[in-house]
Scaffold this motif. Structure first.
Motif, PDB file in Angstrom:
ATOM      1  N   THR A  91       0.842  -1.197   0.000  1.00 17.73           N
ATOM      2  CA  THR A  91       0.000   0.000   0.000  1.00 17.73           C
ATOM      3  C   THR A  91       0.879   1.249   0.000  1.00 17.73           C
ATOM      4  O   THR A  91       1.771   1.387   0.844  1.00 17.73           O
ATOM      5  CB  THR A  91      -0.924   0.024   1.230  1.00 17.73           C
ATOM      6  N   LEU A  92       0.618   2.128  -0.937  1.00 15.28           N
ATOM      7  CA  LEU A  92       1.333   3.396  -1.054  1.00 15.28           C
ATOM      8  C   LEU A  92       0.432   4.516  -0.531  1.00 15.28           C
ATOM      9  O   LEU A  92      -0.743   4.589  -0.888  1.00 15.28           O
ATOM     10  CB  LEU A  92       1.717   3.680  -2.509  1.00 15.28           C
ATOM     11  N   ILE A 132      -4.944   4.499 -11.962  1.00 12.70           N
ATOM     12  CA  ILE A 132      -6.303   4.499 -11.439  1.00 12.70           C
ATOM     13  C   ILE A 132      -6.693   5.929 -11.118  1.00 12.70           C
ATOM     14  O   ILE A 132      -5.826   6.767 -10.851  1.00 12.70           O
ATOM     15  CB  ILE A 132      -6.389   3.588 -10.185  1.00 12.70           C
ATOM     16  N   ARG A 133      -7.988   6.222 -11.153  1.00 14.82           N
ATOM     17  CA  ARG A 133      -8.482   7.560 -10.856  1.00 14.82           C
ATOM     18  C   ARG A 133      -9.701   7.471  -9.961  1.00 14.82           C
ATOM     19  O   ARG A 133     -10.406   6.461  -9.958  1.00 14.82           O
ATOM     20  CB  ARG A 133      -8.821   8.311 -12.140  1.00 14.82           C
ATOM     21  N   GLN A 134      -9.956   8.556  -9.239  1.00 13.38           N
ATOM     22  CA  GLN A 134     -11.097   8.600  -8.317  1.00 13.38           C
ATOM     23  C   GLN A 134     -11.731   9.975  -8.411  1.00 13.38           C
ATOM     24  O   GLN A 134     -11.028  10.993  -8.287  1.00 13.38           O
ATOM     25  CB  GLN A 134     -10.615   8.349  -6.880  1.00 13.38           C
ATOM     26  N   ARG A 184      -5.727  -5.432 -10.305  1.00  9.37           N
ATOM     27  CA  ARG A 184      -4.976  -5.640  -9.069  1.00  9.37           C
ATOM     28  C   ARG A 184      -4.799  -4.348  -8.258  1.00  9.37           C
ATOM     29  O   ARG A 184      -4.219  -4.381  -7.159  1.00  9.37           O
ATOM     30  CB  ARG A 184      -3.606  -6.221  -9.403  1.00  9.37           C
ATOM     31  N   PHE A 185      -5.248  -3.239  -8.806  1.00  6.17           N
ATOM     32  CA  PHE A 185      -5.046  -1.936  -8.171  1.00  6.17           C
ATOM     33  C   PHE A 185      -6.360  -1.423  -7.580  1.00  6.17           C
ATOM     34  O   PHE A 185      -7.394  -1.460  -8.246  1.00  6.17           O
ATOM     35  CB  PHE A 185      -4.510  -0.926  -9.189  1.00  6.17           C
ATOM     36  N   PHE A 209      -5.599   9.250   0.184  1.00  6.77           N
ATOM     37  CA  PHE A 209      -5.872   8.533  -1.063  1.00  6.77           C
ATOM     38  C   PHE A 209      -4.754   7.521  -1.278  1.00  6.77           C
ATOM     39  O   PHE A 209      -3.792   7.777  -1.996  1.00  6.77           O
ATOM     40  CB  PHE A 209      -5.922   9.547  -2.212  1.00  6.77           C
ATOM     41  N   SER A 210      -4.873   6.355  -0.683  1.00  6.76           N
ATOM     42  CA  SER A 210      -3.800   5.367  -0.770  1.00  6.76           C
ATOM     43  C   SER A 210      -4.071   4.373  -1.900  1.00  6.76           C
ATOM     44  O   SER A 210      -5.219   4.124  -2.274  1.00  6.76           O
ATOM     45  CB  SER A 210      -3.630   4.642   0.559  1.00  6.76           C
ATOM     46  N   LEU A 211      -3.002   3.813  -2.418  1.00  6.00           N
ATOM     47  CA  LEU A 211      -3.068   2.844  -3.507  1.00  6.00           C
ATOM     48  C   LEU A 211      -2.640   1.479  -2.998  1.00  6.00           C
ATOM     49  O   LEU A 211      -1.563   1.347  -2.401  1.00  6.00           O
ATOM     50  CB  LEU A 211      -2.138   3.263  -4.651  1.00  6.00           C
TER      51      LEU A 211
END
Lengths: 115, 115
Positions: A20-21, A49-51, A63-64, A75-77
């Motif tokens: 997790t980033l 990825i976008r939100q 997978r993301f 906002f973690s990845l």
């Protein structure tokens, strides 16, 4: 003005594991978008990825996935089943709807996936 | 279809010389962005073009920097009287309309080295 902070300059993960980033941001805008971009050694920035800020549901792309906490401005990845090809710099970015949507980037996290 | 292309890939110049960097956006994209990626400053926005509107130049670091976009397509970023602190990777991105719902697609960048 917006700021984006990535507190982890470098991270490593074993292949097939999950990592997790982290990313936090600061803004007074109401309508905005958040992104994770990947930059491999080839220098090409690739959208991961976008939100949209108005959406409560966390975005997922294979997978993301992200954990978007609007109140906390976080906002973690999460990368599941890490692959060697995931090795890259990862940048968190912010764009405000009423500001031309130019991107404000965090400082980046260098991710190394180890075999 | 072709992505965003940039030329040259690498440019080495002497301090005080002028340089021109070129960006060919994705065909049909009306929005075009220039960013700079340097060790000291990270990724920063430089300038934004949207259709026939006046460009947003709010990110240009000094009046030595200028950019134009001819015919709503190709863009040229010009740096006059280059300084060593101008050394960086210059990235161009384009999007369909500049809306927040659009993805910005990046080119591979031009690495500028000022000796």
């Amino acid at each position: 003005a917006q700021t984006v902070t990535q507190s982890q300059p470098e991270m490593s993960v074993q292949e097939a594991e999950t990592v997790t980033l982290s990313c936090t941001y600061d803004t007074s805008e109401n309508n905005y978008y958040l992104f994770w971009y990947k930059q491999p050694p080839s220098r090409q920035m690739i959208l991961v990825i976008r939100q949209e800020a108005y959406k409560q549901q966390n975005a997922t792309e294979n997978r993301f996935s992200v954990n978007f906490q609007k109140a906390a401005k976080s906002f973690s990845l999460k990368i599941s089943d890490s692959q060697l090809g995931d090795t890259a710099m990862y940048f968190c970015a912010f764009a405000a709807e009423n500001a031309g949507n130019m991107l404000t980037f965090g400082g980046g996290t260098r991710l190394m996936v180890k075999p | 279809g072709a992505g965003v292309s940039q030329s040259p890939s690498n440019k080495v110049t002497e301090k005080g010389k002028d340089v021109e960097l070129r960006c060919d956006p994705i065909s049909g994209h009306t929005a075009l962005y220039w960013y700079r990626q340097s060790l000291g400053q990270g990724l920063e926005f430089l300038i934004y073009f949207q259709g026939n509107s006046a460009p947003d130049k709010s990110g240009l670091p000094s009046d030595r920097f200028s950019a134009e976009r001819t015919g709503g397509s190709v863009s040229t970023l010009t740096i006059q009287r280059t300084q060593q602190e101008d050394s960086a990777v210059y990235l161009c991105a384009s999007s369909l309309s500049g809306q927040g719902t659009d993805t910005q697609y990046f080119g591979p960048g031009t690495r500028l080295t000022v000796l």
